[in-house]
Design a protein around this motif. Structure first.
Motif, short mmCIF file in Angstrom:
data_model
loop_
_atom_site.label_atom_id
_atom_site.label_comp_id
_atom_site.label_asym_id
_atom_site.label_seq_id
_atom_site.Cartn_x
_atom_site.Cartn_y
_atom_site.Cartn_z
N LYS A 22 0.84 -1.21 0.00
CA LYS A 22 0.00 0.00 0.00
C LYS A 22 0.87 1.25 0.00
O LYS A 22 0.57 2.24 -0.70
CB LYS A 22 -0.92 -0.02 1.23
N LEU A 23 1.94 1.22 0.75
CA LEU A 23 2.85 2.36 0.79
C LEU A 23 3.49 2.60 -0.57
O LEU A 23 3.57 3.75 -1.03
CB LEU A 23 3.94 2.09 1.85
N SER A 86 -8.66 -0.81 1.68
CA SER A 86 -7.82 -0.35 2.78
C SER A 86 -6.81 -1.45 3.06
O SER A 86 -7.04 -2.62 2.75
CB SER A 86 -8.67 -0.07 4.03
N ALA A 139 -11.30 5.81 7.06
CA ALA A 139 -10.11 6.07 6.25
C ALA A 139 -10.42 7.10 5.18
O ALA A 139 -11.55 7.29 4.77
CB ALA A 139 -9.63 4.77 5.62
N LEU A 143 -8.03 5.44 0.53
CA LEU A 143 -7.69 4.22 1.25
C LEU A 143 -8.93 3.38 1.53
O LEU A 143 -8.85 2.36 2.18
CB LEU A 143 -7.01 4.57 2.59
N SER A 256 -1.34 -1.63 9.53
CA SER A 256 -2.21 -0.80 8.70
C SER A 256 -2.82 0.34 9.50
O SER A 256 -2.91 1.48 9.04
CB SER A 256 -3.31 -1.66 8.08
N PHE A 260 -1.68 3.93 8.25
CA PHE A 260 -2.68 4.62 7.43
C PHE A 260 -3.90 5.09 8.20
O PHE A 260 -4.82 5.67 7.62
CB PHE A 260 -3.14 3.71 6.28
N ASP A 262 -6.26 3.27 9.49
CA ASP A 262 -7.47 2.50 9.19
C ASP A 262 -8.36 2.42 10.42
O ASP A 262 -7.91 2.11 11.53
CB ASP A 262 -7.10 1.07 8.76
#
Length: 293
Positions: A22-23, A86, A139, A143, A256, A260, A262
């Motif tokens: 994801k990054l 996500s 999110a 995301l 996560s 991020f 989440d």
């Protein structure tokens, strides 16, 4: 103690794979990130098979098809899936791979499925539906989870599970490391034209974070992870080694949330519980066919 430490380290390494993907996707498109990952992994894998048993010509079509399935379908679908979910949802859907391994082992390798395993499969499928029905909670929009993203993650789990089961037949004939190296090379070769097209039509930015993400996926997840798993299987019973599958989604979800932000709501928790419960019933039953992610 050494084997336990290795299992814990491998769970962390593999558990971080979805959040780190994801990054990388924040600045690189899916095919480009996947190509960069395997551009790092393939030379190392080929270097590691020097001096080993050669792969006979008659095996090349099957090994090439295995690589196209594993990378061309499995890994590419996973990257598109991570882009459309996500990181937490992507992590928990990818945790179903061992469940599908049991299904495909029953179909292709004629391994039986017990009543307990069937209950686990049902619980896991319901859990997938519950998790995929969410939208990533609080999110940010980029995301959040889409139906397409969840579908790509599910396709990835199916393809990778079949890759593992089919790979059992080939590795029994030609050796795990040799099959892994050559199948990865063929899968990477099939990916390159599509990645080249994407690079010419989609704007992207190569950042230090993106390169670090690709390096982690190539070096740590693909190469080091595979050899650690093989070493663990040499010293630890498969049933105990499979326990790392329970830790991976927990680590991935925690990472996560930290990376991020989440938001993990009640519905998500219900889906996770069903999937992990189904996983526990499936891979701990007698005659299981469990594989690592």
């Amino acid at each position: 103690m050494g084997s336990f430490a290795s299992m814990l380290l491998l769970a962390v390494m593999w558990g971080l794979s979805i959040p780190i993907t994801k990054l990388g996707l924040l600045t690189l498109p899916p095919l480009t990130l996947t190509a960069l990952r395997f551009a790092i992994a393939v030379p190392l894998l080929m270097l590691l098979i020097l001096g080993r048993r050669r792969l006979p010509w008659r095996a090349l079509p099957r090994v090439a098809a295995l690589g196209i399935l594993g990378i061309g379908v499995g890994q590419i679908a996973q990257t598109f899936g991570v882009a459309g979910t996500s990181a937490s949802v992507g992590t928990i859907i990818s945790a179903t791979i061992p469940v599908f391994v049991v299904v495909f082992a029953a179909l292709r390798l004629k391994q039986s499925i017990s009543g307990r395993q069937k209950l686990g499969l049902l619980a896991a499928f319901i859990g997938i539906a519950v998790v995929a029905s969410g939208n990533g909670g609080g999110a940010s929009s980029e995301l959040q989870t889409s139906v397409a993203g969840a579908g790509f993650m599910l396709l990835s789990s199916l393809a990778i599970a079949f890759y593992y089961v089919w790979g059992v037949e080939l590795t029994n004939e030609y050796g795990t490391v040799v099959v892994a190296a050559w199948s990865t090379l063929f899968g990477f070769a099939a990916l390159m034209p599509w990645a080249g097209w994407e690079m010419g039509h989609v704007s992207f930015q190569i950042t230090a974070e993106a390169v670090a993400a690709a390096a982690y996926l190539g070096l740590i997840v693909t190469v080091a992870g595979m050899f650690m798993w093989l070493n663990i299987l040499r010293t630890v019973p498969a049933g105990i080694a499979a326990s790392i599958q329970y830790l991976q989604p927990v680590i991935g979800i925690a990472a996560s949330a930290a990376m991020f932000g989440d938001s993990l709501g009640g519905l998500f928790a219900v889906g996770v519980s069903l999937i992990l419960g189904g996983l526990a019933l499936t891979v701990t039953s007698p005659g299981k066919a469990s594989q690592a992610i």
